[in-house]
Design an enzyme around this catalytic site. Structure first.
Site, PDB file in Angstrom:
ATOM      1  N   ASP A 193      -3.699   2.399  -4.716  1.00  0.00           N
ATOM      2  CA  ASP A 193      -2.339   2.269  -4.190  1.00  0.00           C
ATOM      3  C   ASP A 193      -1.794   0.846  -4.398  1.00  0.00           C
ATOM      4  OD1 ASP A 193      -4.318   1.525  -2.128  1.00  0.00           O
ATOM      5  OD2 ASP A 193      -2.629   1.292  -0.777  1.00  0.00           O
ATOM      6  N   HIS A 200       0.844  -1.196   0.000  1.00  0.00           N
ATOM      7  CA  HIS A 200       0.000   0.000   0.000  1.00  0.00           C
ATOM      8  C   HIS A 200       0.882   1.249   0.000  1.00  0.00           C
ATOM      9  CE1 HIS A 200      -3.529  -2.229   1.872  1.00  0.00           C
ATOM     10  NE2 HIS A 200      -2.550  -2.981   2.332  1.00  0.00           N
ATOM     11  N   HIS A 248      -2.545  -3.122  -3.337  1.00  0.00           N
ATOM     12  CA  HIS A 248      -3.927  -2.988  -2.864  1.00  0.00           C
ATOM     13  C   HIS A 248      -4.870  -2.848  -4.065  1.00  0.00           C
ATOM     14  CE1 HIS A 248      -6.639  -0.970   0.428  1.00  0.00           C
ATOM     15  NE2 HIS A 248      -7.053  -2.159   0.086  1.00  0.00           N
ATOM     16  N   GLU A 288       2.589  -0.928   4.425  1.00  0.00           N
ATOM     17  CA  GLU A 288       2.311   0.438   3.969  1.00  0.00           C
ATOM     18  C   GLU A 288       3.623   1.176   3.743  1.00  0.00           C
ATOM     19  OE1 GLU A 288      -0.676   1.956   3.546  1.00  0.00           O
ATOM     20  OE2 GLU A 288      -2.123   0.762   4.710  1.00  0.00           O
TER      21      GLU A 288
HETATM   22 ZN   LIG Z   1      -4.091   0.516   0.594  1.00  0.00          ZN
END
Ligand SMILES: [Zn+2]
Length: 177
Positions: free
Chosen positions: A163, A35, A153, A117
């Site tokens: 993303d 992400h 994602h 992330e």
């Molecule tokens: Zn995401």
């Protein structure tokens, strides 16, 4: 950096998120989901993401934050622009990063994935330090769990998510060197 039996990586900062629960019994941990995130959007270096994942974000602190009020999410890992890695949820537990999602016919990707992330956005390149950290993190995760693929994602929730975005260099990430 080493994955402990309890699903926490040694040698990285731990900030426990309350936003997790147990994976379904016998769930394989076999997917990595990449992400990007920044809070406020497109601003880097602050504590917004950390506060968001730990339910300590002051939702009056920025106009964008109003829509995040009461939203409970997390990821297992967060990689900052300088390549530092933080862990919020044990890999053995289910973090809440993917939402409604599907991969190869399997729904609810949170059940069987690890979420990573990257501090960033859909509009700027990620840093060399982030690629280096992500590659190392991926290697350590793969040594501990039977990961079959790394996806974005946007690959598992294409109707809703963009993303990690066009600036994420998949060949660079997937290159074993
Ligand atoms: Zn995401």
């Amino acid at each position: 950096m080493k994955m402990s039996k309890d699903g926490w990586l040694t040698g990285v900062r731990r900030l426990k998120s309350p936003n997790f629960d147990a994976r379904p019994a016998h769930a394989a941990i076999d997917l990595l989901v990449i992400h990007n995130i920044s809070l406020p959007p497109d601003e880097f270096g602050g504590d917004g993401v950390i506060e968001f994942f730990t339910n300590t974000l002051d939702c009056t602190a920025h106009p964008y934050y109003a829509q995040l009020d009461g939203v409970k999410v997390s990821a297992h890992f967060f990689i900052r622009r300088d390549g530092s890695v933080m862990q919020f949820v044990s890999c053995l537990d289910r973090a809440w990063h993917a939402g409604v999602s599907q991969w190869q016919g399997r729904e609810r990707c949170n059940d069987f994935s690890i979420g990573i992330e990257l501090e960033g956005s859909d509009f700027v390149a990620f840093t060399d330090e982030q690629y280096a950290a992500l590659k190392l993190l991926t290697k350590k995760i793969k040594q501990a769990y039977p990961i079959r693929a790394s996806v974005g994602h946007s690959d598992i929730a294409p109707e809703r998510k963009t993303d990690p975005g066009p600036f994420f260099d998949w060949p660079r990430y997937l290159d074993p060197k």
